[in-house]
Design a protein around this motif. Sequence first.
Motif, PDB file in Angstrom:
ATOM      1  N   VAL A   1       0.837  -1.211   0.000  1.00  0.00           N
ATOM      2  CA  VAL A   1       0.000   0.000   0.000  1.00  0.00           C
ATOM      3  C   VAL A   1       0.867   1.255   0.000  1.00  0.00           C
ATOM      4  O   VAL A   1       0.605   2.204  -0.756  1.00  0.00           O
TER       5      VAL A   1
ATOM      6  N   ARG B   1       3.927   1.588  -1.137  1.00  0.00           N
ATOM      7  CA  ARG B   1       4.591   1.742  -2.435  1.00  0.00           C
ATOM      8  C   ARG B   1       3.617   2.245  -3.495  1.00  0.00           C
ATOM      9  O   ARG B   1       3.992   3.009  -4.381  1.00  0.00           O
ATOM     10  N   LYS B   2       2.376   1.807  -3.396  1.00  0.00           N
ATOM     11  CA  LYS B   2       1.385   2.178  -4.396  1.00  0.00           C
ATOM     12  C   LYS B   2       0.796   3.568  -4.151  1.00  0.00           C
ATOM     13  O   LYS B   2       0.603   4.348  -5.084  1.00  0.00           O
ATOM     14  N   GLU B   3       0.497   3.884  -2.905  1.00  0.00           N
ATOM     15  CA  GLU B   3      -0.214   5.121  -2.579  1.00  0.00           C
ATOM     16  C   GLU B   3       0.671   6.217  -1.998  1.00  0.00           C
ATOM     17  O   GLU B   3       0.257   7.372  -1.913  1.00  0.00           O
ATOM     18  N   GLY B   4       1.890   5.849  -1.574  1.00  0.00           N
ATOM     19  CA  GLY B   4       2.730   6.825  -0.885  1.00  0.00           C
ATOM     20  C   GLY B   4       2.300   6.918   0.576  1.00  0.00           C
ATOM     21  O   GLY B   4       1.195   6.510   0.935  1.00  0.00           O
ATOM     22  N   TYR B   5       3.174   7.449   1.414  1.00  0.00           N
ATOM     23  CA  TYR B   5       2.853   7.530   2.838  1.00  0.00           C
ATOM     24  C   TYR B   5       1.603   8.378   3.075  1.00  0.00           C
ATOM     25  O   TYR B   5       0.712   7.995   3.839  1.00  0.00           O
TER      26      TYR B   5
ATOM     27  N   GLY C   1      -0.878   8.999   1.097  1.00  0.00           N
ATOM     28  CA  GLY C   1      -2.109   8.471   0.528  1.00  0.00           C
ATOM     29  C   GLY C   1      -2.598   7.190   1.173  1.00  0.00           C
ATOM     30  O   GLY C   1      -3.676   6.695   0.856  1.00  0.00           O
ATOM     31  N   ALA C   2      -1.786   6.644   2.076  1.00  0.00           N
ATOM     32  CA  ALA C   2      -2.132   5.361   2.701  1.00  0.00           C
ATOM     33  C   ALA C   2      -2.650   5.577   4.116  1.00  0.00           C
ATOM     34  O   ALA C   2      -1.885   5.830   5.036  1.00  0.00           O
TER      35      ALA C   2
ATOM     36  N   ALA D   1      -6.949   1.725   4.767  1.00  0.00           N
ATOM     37  CA  ALA D   1      -6.422   1.062   3.574  1.00  0.00           C
ATOM     38  C   ALA D   1      -5.425  -0.034   3.958  1.00  0.00           C
ATOM     39  O   ALA D   1      -5.399  -1.101   3.345  1.00  0.00           O
TER      40      ALA D   1
ATOM     41  N   GLY E   1       2.693  -1.715  -6.450  1.00  0.00           N
ATOM     42  CA  GLY E   1       2.703  -2.274  -5.102  1.00  0.00           C
ATOM     43  C   GLY E   1       3.783  -3.324  -4.897  1.00  0.00           C
ATOM     44  O   GLY E   1       4.187  -3.598  -3.766  1.00  0.00           O
TER      45      GLY E   1
ATOM     46  N   SER F   1      10.742   3.512  -4.698  1.00  0.00           N
ATOM     47  CA  SER F   1       9.344   3.845  -4.411  1.00  0.00           C
ATOM     48  C   SER F   1       9.127   4.479  -3.041  1.00  0.00           C
ATOM     49  O   SER F   1       8.211   5.289  -2.866  1.00  0.00           O
TER      50      SER F   1
ATOM     51  N   ASP G   1       9.495   9.257   0.364  1.00  0.00           N
ATOM     52  CA  ASP G   1       8.733   9.421   1.596  1.00  0.00           C
ATOM     53  C   ASP G   1       9.634   9.389   2.824  1.00  0.00           C
ATOM     54  O   ASP G   1       9.347  10.039   3.828  1.00  0.00           O
TER      55      ASP G   1
END
Length: 201
Positions: free
Chosen positions: A22, A24-28, A30-31, A35, A102, A109, A113
């Motif tokens: 999560v 890696r996919k959404e960033g710190y 966005g997670a 989620a 992800g 990735s 962050d």
Amino acid sequence: MRYSAEHKEETRTRVVAAAGQVFRKEGYGGAGIDALTKAAGVTNGAFYGHFKSKSEAFRTAVVEGLQELRQAILTLRQNQPKDWLKALASFYLGYKRTCDLGDSCTLPSLSPDVMRADEETRRAYTAELRKLITDVAAGLPESTSSGEATAEDRAIVLLATLSGGLTLARAVSDPALSVHIAEVIERAALTAGDPSRPQGG
């Protein structure tokens, strides 16, 4: 109901793996916790039973992601001692360039962050990166002249080249340009790791 230590460890492993994907996919940013728990298939209570905060889960995911990369490199060095560098570059700029975000590498990735993270996370990242540099350097040829960069210096250039190149190749919308970047970066990475390597070899 009390769970066994084995069950708790399995749950923790699942939460860390899901959190890594999560983040890696959404960033710190966005997670959110929801989620993270949804991806791991656990309740909020179970999540907080393993981590005090989102930042602690992020730190753990970063550390374990870098450890996973180190282990992959050590395995390549053991199984393909002569060609591990080419195998690493090919895998990194092939599968890791095209896989789901992800499942991408922690180094490109999550490093952005980490730059914005708390001091404890940055210290943990620094410690793992030092180990990664050491393990990569140990697999590179020794310097043959006094003016040549040390194996550690070349390891840093190699990791930065692969990570930065992968970032560019994943970011562009043109598949042909992505492939071209990957090809250029692979050649540059091989030369950075071993300057004596014949060009194109």
